[in-house]
Design a protein around this motif. Structure first.
Motif, PDB file in Angstrom:
ATOM      1  N   ASN A 245      -3.550  33.816  29.522  1.00 56.23           N
ATOM      2  CA  ASN A 245      -2.711  33.438  28.380  1.00 56.23           C
ATOM      3  C   ASN A 245      -1.458  32.705  28.853  1.00 56.23           C
ATOM      4  N   PHE A 246      -0.874  33.171  29.948  1.00 58.53           N
ATOM      5  CA  PHE A 246       0.323  32.556  30.525  1.00 58.53           C
ATOM      6  C   PHE A 246       0.077  31.085  30.860  1.00 58.53           C
ATOM      7  N   LEU A 247      -1.081  30.777  31.442  1.00 54.18           N
ATOM      8  CA  LEU A 247      -1.399  29.390  31.794  1.00 54.18           C
ATOM      9  C   LEU A 247      -1.796  28.570  30.568  1.00 54.18           C
ATOM     10  N   LEU A 248      -2.595  29.144  29.693  1.00 56.07           N
ATOM     11  CA  LEU A 248      -3.017  28.429  28.481  1.00 56.07           C
ATOM     12  C   LEU A 248      -1.807  28.017  27.649  1.00 56.07           C
ATOM     13  N   ARG A 249      -0.807  28.878  27.611  1.00 52.99           N
ATOM     14  CA  ARG A 249       0.390  28.602  26.814  1.00 52.99           C
ATOM     15  C   ARG A 249       1.157  27.395  27.347  1.00 52.99           C
ATOM     16  N   GLN A 250       0.920  27.057  28.619  1.00 51.64           N
ATOM     17  CA  GLN A 250       1.602  25.904  29.233  1.00 51.64           C
ATOM     18  C   GLN A 250       0.766  24.634  29.182  1.00 51.64           C
ATOM     19  N   GLY A 251      -0.417  24.709  28.571  1.00 50.60           N
ATOM     20  CA  GLY A 251      -1.246  23.519  28.449  1.00 50.60           C
ATOM     21  C   GLY A 251      -2.202  23.298  29.590  1.00 50.60           C
ATOM     22  N   PHE A 252      -2.485  24.336  30.370  1.00 49.46           N
ATOM     23  CA  PHE A 252      -3.511  24.237  31.400  1.00 49.46           C
ATOM     24  C   PHE A 252      -4.887  24.487  30.790  1.00 49.46           C
ATOM     25  N   VAL A 253      -5.919  23.928  31.424  1.00 43.75           N
ATOM     26  CA  VAL A 253      -7.285  24.402  31.248  1.00 43.75           C
ATOM     27  C   VAL A 253      -7.475  25.499  32.292  1.00 43.75           C
ATOM     28  N   VAL A 254      -8.100  26.617  31.925  1.00 42.96           N
ATOM     29  CA  VAL A 254      -8.298  27.709  32.879  1.00 42.96           C
ATOM     30  C   VAL A 254      -9.786  27.899  33.156  1.00 42.96           C
TER      31      VAL A 254
END
Length: 310
Positions: A245-254
């Motif tokens: 969630n932390f990465l998705l919130r920054q606009g990353f693809v995970v």
């Protein structure tokens, strides 16, 4: 804040923000995990020639298509040209082999896996090659123009290497894939890619606790970090869900990877909740520049820059 299920690449194609990573998954274990992931709702599959599992992935996709459970147009498949196939002709041959194994006429995203060209390992010894990265990149550009790849990109490249291929070809990558997680937040590379309209995919977003032994230089386990565990308990989520969630919130693809059905399902649900700005900022403080995949066996290669972000 709602997390988008898709991001738009600079080619106009949409990439699902949660992908199913397949590194280190093979044979029946892979087939069972992937089939369940597709059942849960994953539509982005990340693989590579060196993972040695393209054929199994192709079988699962083909079986689901034949059963009427899946349409190719709804899938997003990423694969990668290995660093043993970086000359122009080898890129084309590698791509044809991947398409055959994946049982498809095209991939949605083709990446250069590493910038460090070498010959095949023999008895554990890597022999470096000098291949101009622009030659490899131009071969991918030709693939995209020929329709074998809808979008193209790179993995494990530095900013300098990105600038070199763009200035030489006039074609910008649609996506850059790199190691990224709470201990290695890649802010400089993410800001650069954002400024150039390049999507960033995060591999090892959970710290890859089960990575191969030759990549183990640190015993730290991100999933056991006390800050992450405490936040997860407050939200009644798994530590993995908090990290994704932390990465998705920054606009990353995970690109999380798991062979466990419960974790596969939980990971896919990582965008269905919000954490507070305070909790987000607390995770930001965990950044320590800790790289779990250092590729130390490439030290000495003319394109290996240990002190650069990649």
């Amino acid at each position: 804040m709602t997390i988008s299920r898709f991001l738009t690449l600079n080619t106009g194609f949409k990439i699902p923000t949660i992908g199913f990573g397949t590194y280190n998954l093979k044979k029946e274990a892979l087939k069972e995990a992937l089939d369940y992931a597709l059942f849960v709702g994953y539509r982005h599959i990340d693989t590579a020639v060196v993972y040695g599992n393209e054929e199994e992935i192709g079988q699962v996709i083909d079986d689901r298509q034949r059963a009427g459970k899946l349409n190719r147009k709804d899938l997003f498949i990423t694969t990668k040209v290995p660093n043993t196939c970086m000359k122009s002709q080898a890129v084309l041959e590698s791509t044809q082999h991947s398409l055959h194994n994946l049982r498809t006429n095209y991939v949605d995203l083709m990446l250069i896996h590493h910038p460090w060209a070498c010959t095949k390992k023999e008895q554990g010894v890597v022999t470096f090659e000098r291949v101009d990265l622009l030659e490899t990149w131009n071969a991918l550009v030709a693939l995209s123009k020929g329709g074998q790849a809808c979008s193209i990109g790179v993995s494990n490249f530095t900013i300098q290497q990105l600038e070199r291929i763009v200035s030489g070809s006039g074609v910008s990558p649609a996506c850059v894939q790199l190691e990224c997680h709470a201990y290695l937040q890649q802010r400089r590379l993410k800001a650069y890619c954002d400024s150039k309209n390049i999507v960033v995919s995060a591999y090892a977003p959970l710290g890859s606790p089960n990575r191969p032994k030759h990549h183990v230089q640190s015993s730290e386990n991100l999933l056991n970090d006390p800050v992450i565990v405490e936040i997860a308990q407050r939200y009644r989520k798994t530590p993995a869900q908090i990290l994704l969630n932390f990465l998705l919130r920054q606009g990353f693809v995970v690109l999380p990877k798991s062979g466990n059905q419960a974790r596969i399902k939980d990971n896919f649900a990582s965008s269905n909740f919000n954490i507070t700005p305070q909790d987000f900022d607390e995770i930001v403080t965990l950044d320590r520049g800790l790289r779990f995949f250092r590729f130390l066996y490439m030290k000495g290669h003319p394109e290996y820059f240990e002190d650069e972000d990649f």
